[in-house]
Scaffold this active site. Structure first.
Site, short mmCIF file in Angstrom:
data_model
loop_
_atom_site.label_atom_id
_atom_site.label_comp_id
_atom_site.label_asym_id
_atom_site.label_seq_id
_atom_site.Cartn_x
_atom_site.Cartn_y
_atom_site.Cartn_z
N LYS A 91 -8.58 -1.19 5.75
CA LYS A 91 -8.77 -1.73 4.39
C LYS A 91 -7.78 -2.88 4.13
CE LYS A 91 -8.52 2.48 2.96
NZ LYS A 91 -8.72 3.90 2.76
N HIS A 150 0.85 -1.19 0.00
CA HIS A 150 0.00 0.00 0.00
C HIS A 150 0.88 1.23 0.00
CE1 HIS A 150 -3.69 2.27 0.72
NE2 HIS A 150 -2.91 3.09 1.39
N ASP A 188 -14.93 3.08 6.93
CA ASP A 188 -13.83 3.99 6.57
C ASP A 188 -14.24 4.88 5.40
OD1 ASP A 188 -11.08 5.03 6.36
OD2 ASP A 188 -11.19 4.01 4.43
N ARG A 210 -14.12 13.23 6.93
CA ARG A 210 -12.82 13.83 7.32
C ARG A 210 -12.35 14.80 6.25
NH1 ARG A 210 -9.26 9.01 7.57
NH2 ARG A 210 -7.61 10.49 7.97
N SER A 222 -7.53 4.16 9.06
CA SER A 222 -8.20 4.14 7.76
C SER A 222 -7.49 3.17 6.81
CB SER A 222 -8.19 5.58 7.20
OG SER A 222 -8.47 5.59 5.84
N1 URA Z 1 -5.32 7.09 2.58
C1 URA Z 1 -6.33 6.45 3.21
O1 URA Z 1 -6.79 5.40 2.78
N2 URA Z 1 -6.83 7.01 4.33
C2 URA Z 1 -6.37 8.16 4.86
O2 URA Z 1 -6.85 8.58 5.90
C3 URA Z 1 -5.32 8.81 4.19
C4 URA Z 1 -4.82 8.24 3.05
#
Ligand code: URA
Length: 441
Positions: free
Chosen positions: A187, A82, A161, A168, A183
């Site tokens: 995932k 990621h 999220d 947010r 967050s």
């Molecule tokens: N990427 C994400 O998936 N979440 C965040 O809060 C910031 C970047």
């Protein structure tokens, strides 16, 4: 339990329990807790902070809020990567086929681009015919049969999220270590991999502008991953200029293919080799040095490129793009931005270059925007390069002639020149895992 009391408790700097966080997430997802109360809690958490346990609890609760991908039918250790987001970051397109070619299965759920950052899914969809909306059975079958699949993230993966991130985004509560970590990791946990390699960006094009903040984010995510039994490591990498030279969908796919052919730009090649080696290491393929050798060998012998071709065919894309870039099509308008003076490129505002690419048509201003797959830009000179007045610095590509003047205006204010040679900053600043930090500067 009352949402009012939970907000008040966090406002006063107290620690929330698992049950209180779950009450908030469940109530917000079901619509019982309104946006204004959720916003108040987010702001309280932003200002007062969440401790390690609260951050881990929030991650687990959000990961459990929707579907979870079960990769247990695929033999071996499954790895995921990621990136915290950047401009010109096409590493997944290179790294995933390399890792799969080395015998480690990659089941990758990716996202689309929004605002100044691009998304892997949009890039892949610039390949004519390429399908990214796969049912779960097809996604898993691809991983079992060719060791690799890249699909568009299902709407029900960590839906809490998704809802919270949108809130947010409009309440100035994105840039908080605990909120970003929970967050991202929610995932990753829901995506099911056993081992995770994070690329945490730092600099002008990143969420975290300083090394210290980026390292704190990486540390938090590593702690969450490890505490839940996922081997987790991170690279801290520079995002003070775009990665590679291309920004824009088909332009980036072409650069990724070049890299798989061993011909890509040095910075992109270097980071892809490092990320792929760390993923192989995380999958138990041997020492770091051995994994680097494996990665270099599969680029050299063409097996990584063949794996990418197999992925394209498997997901109905036209694999002939690998040998014939013309199949991608070409933009109608090309604009050449030339150096206004002699000197050096001192800095590039990376996020502004992402905006330039978006204005040219390569990105989405809002979720409904249509993408122009051939639009974008190619950097002919990058930060630290010497230039003479009139040298070609950037080529802009678009099918929308009207976008050029705005794009050029932003581009001109994004690149700073100086008389003195700037001190170069390395691309890979540190490697971190559960054992600690290895700094390269
Ligand atoms: N990427 C994400 O998936 N979440 C965040 O809060 C910031 C970047």
């Amino acid at each position: 339990m009352r949402m009012y009391d939970i907000i008040e408790k966090k406002r006063d700097g107290n620690v929330l329990s698992f049950d209180e966080l779950k009450y908030f997430i469940d109530g917000y997802c079901s619509g019982e807790i309104p946006d204004y109360q959720a916003s108040a809690l987010l702001m309280a958490a932003f200002i007062k902070g969440l401790n390690r346990v609260e951050t881990a609890d929030l991650t687990i609760i959000m990961a459990d809020s929707g579907d979870k991908i079960d990769l247990s039918s695929i033999p071996g250790i499954k790895v995921d990567k990621h990136s915290t987001g950047g401009v010109g970051d096409k590493t997944t397109l290179v790294v995933a086929p390399i890792v799969a070619a080395c015998g480690v299965p990659v089941a990758k759920m990716s996202g689309r681009g929004l605002g100044h950052t691009g998304g892997t899914i949009d890039k892949l969809e610039s390949i004519p015919g390429f399908r990214t909306s796969l049912g779960m059975d097809e996604f898993l079958a691809n991983v079992k049969e060719i060791g690799l699949s890249i699909a568009c993230q299902t709407g029900n993966l960590a839906p809490a999220d998704k809802k919270l991130y949108a809130l947010r985004d409009v309440t100035a509560t994105v840039n908080n270590t605990s909120l970003i970590a929970s967050s991202i990791m929610s995932k990753k946990l829901a995506s099911g991999a056993d081992s995770i390699v994070l690329d945490v960006k730092t600099g002008s094009g990143a969420f975290m502008k300083t090394f210290e903040d980026s390292a704190a984010l990486a540390r938090t995510m590593i702690e969450i991953g490890e505490s839940l039994g996922r081997r987790t490591s991170a690279l801290i990498t520079d995002m003070n200029m775009p990665l590679g030279n291309a920004v824009g969908n088909s332009l980036e796919v072409i650069e990724a293919i070049d890299t798989l052919k061993g011909k890509g730009p040095e910075d992109l090649k270097r980071l892809c080799i490092e990320l792929a080696a760390r993923m192989l290491e995380g999958a138990g393929k041997g020492s770091y040095e051995k994994c680097i050798e494996m990665v270099e060998q599969c680029i050299f012998d063409g097996s990584a490129l063949r794996k990418f071709s197999e992925l394209i065919k498997r997901q109905n894309g036209n694999h002939e793009v690998i040998e014939c870039y013309k199949i991608f099509g070409e933009s109608m308008y090309v604009y050449e931005y030339r150096a206004p003076c002699d000197g050096f490129i001192e800095s590039i505002k990376t996020d502004s270059l992402g905006i330039v690419s978006m204005i040219l048509g390569a990105g989405r201003e809002n979720k409904e925007s249509q993408i122009d797959y051939t639009a974008g830009l190619i950097l002919k000179k990058k930060t630290y390069d010497k230039v003479n007045k009139g040298d070609l610095v950037t080529k802009l590509y678009t099918n929308n002639k009207d976008s050029i003047s705005k794009a050029v205006e932003i581009l001109e204010s994004s690149i700073n020149f100086s008389n003195d040679k700037p001190i170069a900053r390395p691309l890979i600043l540190a490697y971190m895992d559960s054992l600690g930090v290895k700094r390269f500067v």
